[in-house]
Design a protein around this motif. Structure first.
Motif, PDB file in Angstrom:
ATOM      1  N   PRO A  24      27.979  41.657  48.571  1.00  0.00           N
ATOM      2  CA  PRO A  24      29.032  40.754  48.087  1.00  0.00           C
ATOM      3  C   PRO A  24      30.099  41.511  47.321  1.00  0.00           C
ATOM      4  CG  PRO A  24      27.068  40.536  46.746  1.00  0.00           C
ATOM      5  CD  PRO A  24      26.689  41.422  47.906  1.00  0.00           C
ATOM      6  N   ALA A  25      31.353  41.204  47.625  1.00  0.00           N
ATOM      7  CA  ALA A  25      32.470  41.788  46.879  1.00  0.00           C
ATOM      8  C   ALA A  25      32.713  40.965  45.620  1.00  0.00           C
ATOM      9  CB  ALA A  25      33.729  41.787  47.752  1.00  0.00           C
ATOM     10  N   LEU A  26      33.442  41.517  44.665  1.00  0.00           N
ATOM     11  CA  LEU A  26      33.723  40.824  43.410  1.00  0.00           C
ATOM     12  C   LEU A  26      34.882  39.861  43.620  1.00  0.00           C
ATOM     13  CD1 LEU A  26      33.339  43.692  40.806  1.00  0.00           C
ATOM     14  CD2 LEU A  26      31.733  41.861  41.338  1.00  0.00           C
ATOM     15  N   THR A  27      34.593  38.752  44.229  1.00  0.00           N
ATOM     16  CA  THR A  27      35.591  37.705  44.465  1.00  0.00           C
ATOM     17  C   THR A  27      35.029  36.393  43.958  1.00  0.00           C
ATOM     18  OG1 THR A  27      34.746  37.123  46.639  1.00  0.00           O
ATOM     19  CG2 THR A  27      36.397  38.877  46.557  1.00  0.00           C
ATOM     20  N   ASN A  28      35.878  35.363  44.011  1.00  0.00           N
ATOM     21  CA  ASN A  28      35.435  34.033  43.603  1.00  0.00           C
ATOM     22  C   ASN A  28      34.818  33.245  44.762  1.00  0.00           C
ATOM     23  OD1 ASN A  28      36.135  34.180  40.922  1.00  0.00           O
ATOM     24  ND2 ASN A  28      38.272  33.652  41.316  1.00  0.00           N
ATOM     25  N   ASN A  29      34.781  33.852  45.961  1.00  0.00           N
ATOM     26  CA  ASN A  29      34.217  33.156  47.101  1.00  0.00           C
ATOM     27  C   ASN A  29      32.703  33.195  47.036  1.00  0.00           C
ATOM     28  OD1 ASN A  29      36.803  32.767  48.131  1.00  0.00           O
ATOM     29  ND2 ASN A  29      36.783  34.807  49.104  1.00  0.00           N
ATOM     30  N   PRO A  30      32.030  32.070  47.253  1.00  0.00           N
ATOM     31  CA  PRO A  30      30.556  32.056  47.168  1.00  0.00           C
ATOM     32  C   PRO A  30      29.919  32.869  48.284  1.00  0.00           C
ATOM     33  CG  PRO A  30      31.388  29.963  47.998  1.00  0.00           C
ATOM     34  CD  PRO A  30      32.579  30.765  47.591  1.00  0.00           C
ATOM     35  N   VAL A  31      28.923  33.644  47.910  1.00  0.00           N
ATOM     36  CA  VAL A  31      28.179  34.446  48.877  1.00  0.00           C
ATOM     37  C   VAL A  31      26.717  34.052  48.767  1.00  0.00           C
ATOM     38  CG1 VAL A  31      27.571  36.763  49.625  1.00  0.00           C
ATOM     39  CG2 VAL A  31      29.818  36.320  48.607  1.00  0.00           C
ATOM     40  N   PHE A  32      26.168  33.466  49.871  1.00  0.00           N
ATOM     41  CA  PHE A  32      24.788  32.983  49.872  1.00  0.00           C
ATOM     42  C   PHE A  32      24.544  32.029  48.708  1.00  0.00           C
ATOM     43  CE2 PHE A  32      24.333  37.253  51.890  1.00  0.00           C
ATOM     44  CZ  PHE A  32      24.133  36.776  53.184  1.00  0.00           C
ATOM     45  N   GLY A  33      25.538  31.178  48.388  1.00  0.00           N
ATOM     46  CA  GLY A  33      25.366  30.174  47.335  1.00  0.00           C
ATOM     47  C   GLY A  33      25.587  30.692  45.933  1.00  0.00           C
ATOM     48  N   VAL A  34      25.987  31.940  45.781  1.00  0.00           N
ATOM     49  CA  VAL A  34      26.190  32.532  44.458  1.00  0.00           C
ATOM     50  C   VAL A  34      27.674  32.798  44.282  1.00  0.00           C
ATOM     51  CG1 VAL A  34      25.652  34.442  42.927  1.00  0.00           C
ATOM     52  CG2 VAL A  34      23.913  33.554  44.482  1.00  0.00           C
ATOM     53  N   SER A  35      28.241  32.426  43.133  1.00  0.00           N
ATOM     54  CA  SER A  35      29.660  32.654  42.857  1.00  0.00           C
ATOM     55  C   SER A  35      29.793  33.687  41.750  1.00  0.00           C
ATOM     56  CB  SER A  35      30.338  31.342  42.426  1.00  0.00           C
ATOM     57  OG  SER A  35      31.676  31.584  42.076  1.00  0.00           O
ATOM     58  N   ILE A  36      30.618  34.665  41.981  1.00  0.00           N
ATOM     59  CA  ILE A  36      30.868  35.692  40.972  1.00  0.00           C
ATOM     60  C   ILE A  36      32.024  35.211  40.095  1.00  0.00           C
ATOM     61  CG2 ILE A  36      31.388  38.122  40.575  1.00  0.00           C
ATOM     62  CD1 ILE A  36      28.775  37.572  42.061  1.00  0.00           C
ATOM     63  N   VAL A  37      31.803  35.020  38.782  1.00  0.00           N
ATOM     64  CA  VAL A  37      32.807  34.497  37.859  1.00  0.00           C
ATOM     65  C   VAL A  37      33.521  35.650  37.182  1.00  0.00           C
ATOM     66  CG1 VAL A  37      33.227  33.019  35.876  1.00  0.00           C
ATOM     67  CG2 VAL A  37      31.382  32.464  37.481  1.00  0.00           C
ATOM     68  N   LYS A  38      34.828  35.610  37.209  1.00  0.00           N
ATOM     69  CA  LYS A  38      35.604  36.654  36.535  1.00  0.00           C
ATOM     70  C   LYS A  38      35.441  36.552  35.026  1.00  0.00           C
ATOM     71  CE  LYS A  38      39.188  36.903  40.080  1.00  0.00           C
ATOM     72  NZ  LYS A  38      40.628  36.714  40.369  1.00  0.00           N
ATOM     73  N   ALA A  39      35.551  37.672  34.356  1.00  0.00           N
ATOM     74  CA  ALA A  39      35.437  37.681  32.888  1.00  0.00           C
ATOM     75  C   ALA A  39      36.605  36.908  32.287  1.00  0.00           C
ATOM     76  CB  ALA A  39      35.444  39.125  32.381  1.00  0.00           C
ATOM     77  N   GLU A  40      36.336  36.042  31.290  1.00  0.00           N
ATOM     78  CA  GLU A  40      37.377  35.258  30.653  1.00  0.00           C
ATOM     79  C   GLU A  40      38.322  36.160  29.868  1.00  0.00           C
ATOM     80  OE1 GLU A  40      35.739  32.266  28.272  1.00  0.00           O
ATOM     81  OE2 GLU A  40      34.774  31.168  29.901  1.00  0.00           O
ATOM     82  N   GLU A  41      39.528  35.685  29.771  1.00  0.00           N
ATOM     83  CA  GLU A  41      40.524  36.429  29.002  1.00  0.00           C
ATOM     84  C   GLU A  41      40.069  36.534  27.538  1.00  0.00           C
ATOM     85  OE1 GLU A  41      45.215  36.008  27.708  1.00  0.00           O
ATOM     86  OE2 GLU A  41      44.295  34.567  29.084  1.00  0.00           O
ATOM     87  N   GLN A  42      40.115  37.709  27.004  1.00  0.00           N
ATOM     88  CA  GLN A  42      39.647  37.921  25.632  1.00  0.00           C
ATOM     89  C   GLN A  42      40.568  37.217  24.650  1.00  0.00           C
ATOM     90  OE1 GLN A  42      39.359  41.975  24.519  1.00  0.00           O
ATOM     91  NE2 GLN A  42      38.311  41.595  22.594  1.00  0.00           N
ATOM     92  N   GLN A  43      39.990  36.389  23.784  1.00  0.00           N
ATOM     93  CA  GLN A  43      40.754  35.644  22.788  1.00  0.00           C
ATOM     94  C   GLN A  43      40.753  36.423  21.475  1.00  0.00           C
ATOM     95  OE1 GLN A  43      38.558  31.887  23.125  1.00  0.00           O
ATOM     96  NE2 GLN A  43      40.440  30.931  23.846  1.00  0.00           N
ATOM     97  N   LYS A  44      41.949  36.712  20.990  1.00  0.00           N
ATOM     98  CA  LYS A  44      42.064  37.474  19.754  1.00  0.00           C
ATOM     99  C   LYS A  44      42.189  36.535  18.560  1.00  0.00           C
ATOM    100  CE  LYS A  44      44.443  41.309  22.074  1.00  0.00           C
ATOM    101  NZ  LYS A  44      45.673  42.146  22.127  1.00  0.00           N
ATOM    102  N   PRO A  45      41.811  36.985  17.353  1.00  0.00           N
ATOM    103  CA  PRO A  45      42.009  36.156  16.155  1.00  0.00           C
ATOM    104  C   PRO A  45      43.495  35.830  15.959  1.00  0.00           C
ATOM    105  CG  PRO A  45      40.559  38.019  15.703  1.00  0.00           C
ATOM    106  CD  PRO A  45      41.122  38.254  17.062  1.00  0.00           C
ATOM    107  N   LEU A  46      43.769  34.649  15.416  1.00  0.00           N
ATOM    108  CA  LEU A  46      45.139  34.190  15.196  1.00  0.00           C
ATOM    109  C   LEU A  46      45.433  34.105  13.697  1.00  0.00           C
ATOM    110  CD1 LEU A  46      45.350  31.255  17.788  1.00  0.00           C
ATOM    111  CD2 LEU A  46      46.194  33.585  18.061  1.00  0.00           C
ATOM    112  N   LYS A  47      46.531  34.720  13.286  1.00  0.00           N
ATOM    113  CA  LYS A  47      46.992  34.584  11.903  1.00  0.00           C
ATOM    114  C   LYS A  47      47.772  33.267  11.777  1.00  0.00           C
ATOM    115  CE  LYS A  47      49.101  38.217  10.268  1.00  0.00           C
ATOM    116  NZ  LYS A  47      50.053  39.345  10.239  1.00  0.00           N
ATOM    117  N   TYR A  48      47.513  32.532  10.692  1.00  0.00           N
ATOM    118  CA  TYR A  48      48.200  31.254  10.534  1.00  0.00           C
ATOM    119  C   TYR A  48      48.801  31.120   9.132  1.00  0.00           C
ATOM    120  CZ  TYR A  48      43.982  29.637   8.035  1.00  0.00           C
ATOM    121  OH  TYR A  48      42.943  29.502   7.152  1.00  0.00           O
TER     122      TYR A  48
END
Length: 296
Positions: A24-48
């Motif tokens: 399986p390649a690193l895509t969002n297409n399901p392969v044999f019923g398994v989906s590879i999820v991309k890493a979420e965008e890193q959320q940085k601390p916010l100054k307020y």
């Protein structure tokens, strides 16, 4: 003779390829019923930075500064003596600010995610009057004192009998002349207080893609008391998802701007309308006209 391990591994890989199994390649297409999820965008601390503003724009309390991390919640309400908070937002229940609220609804000034809460001054409470039934300077005489001695019984007063010649004559009161009749005092009613002058408000509407975090457009202007402005905008390939009960049909009034918009230090009252991308249907090709045979 021993079989070479490398040779065995090569044969195994060839067998897998022959069976049609592909890694399986690193895509969002399901392969044999398994989906590879991309890493979420890193959320940085916010100054307020939170400001606490009075009716005329002055600060009624020191600003609140801090840093908010994903998953954290901070209560930004302040109890200010002699003042009452008037800012009430559906997206900030209980004045509990979380990371997503700060990221979505705040302005941005001097490197800080910026908000402010509006307060109004309370009328001073009336001074309670002392009880009229008792002199406040004197303590209750019935507490902590001995019973006073009984007063002596008064003797009946003996009046001398009046002689017939000494019978008092009834007092004759002089009638008051009409001109001397006192007139009732007429108190002038206090003049009603002049209502606080409502000045025009500068507003800024930001049209925001909540998925890509990009700005689709902005609208700025000035709204006067009694005026209504529709702030809805249509963007191709996008659908609006902001739906607030306090602004039906996206008709913005002066009172809505004054109460629900959040302020920026540049003098604008800000609001963000959120959109999401939608897939437009692919138009079907027009059918090819059938050629009409020419008559022989």
């Amino acid at each position: 003779m021993k079989t070479n391990k490398v040779t065995k591994l090569g044969i195994s890989l060839l067998s897998v390829a022959a069976l049609g199994v592909v890694a399986p390649a690193l895509t969002n297409n399901p392969v044999f019923g398994v989906s590879i999820v991309k890493a979420e965008e890193q959320q940085k601390p916010l100054k307020y930075r939170i400001d606490y503003i009075g009716e005329s724009g002055e600060k009624v309390a020191p600003s609140e500064f801090g840093v908010l991390n994903p998953g954290e919640t901070v209560n930004i309400y302040k109890d200010i003596e002699g003042h009452e908070v008037v800012s009430r937002f559906e997206w900030l229940p209980g004045y509990n600010m979380d990371y997503d609220t700060l990221s979505t609804y705040s302005g941005f000034v001097d490197g800080y995610n910026y908000m402010y809460l509006k307060y109004k001054k309370l009328d001073p409470a009336p001074t309670p009057k002392p009880d009229q039934g008792q002199d406040p300077a004197k303590p209750d005489q019935g507490q902590g004192q001995k019973d006073p001695a009984p007063a002596p019984t008064p003797k009946p007063e003996v009046k001398p009998e009046t002689k017939p010649s000494e019978t008092p004559k009834p007092e004759v009161k002089q009638e008051t002349k009409p001109s001397e009749t006192p007139k009732p005092e007429v108190k002038s009613e206090p003049a009603p207080k002049e209502e606080e002058k409502q000045e025009p408000l500068k507003y800024r509407i930001t049209y925001y893609n909540i998925e890509t975090r990009e700005t689709l457009g902005q609208m700025t202007g000035v709204i006067n008391p009694g005026q209504t402005i529709n702030i809805y905008k249509k963007f191709n390939g996008h659908e609006i998802i902001s739906k607030d009960s306090w602004m039906p049909n996206y008709d913005m009034t002066y009172d809505i701007v004054n109460e629900y918009f959040y302020g920026s230090v540049d003098g604008y009252n800000d609001l963000r309308l959120e959109y999401k991308k939608v897939e437009e249907p692919t138009p079907e090709p027009a059918p090819t006209p059938t050629p009409t045979p020419e008559p022989a």
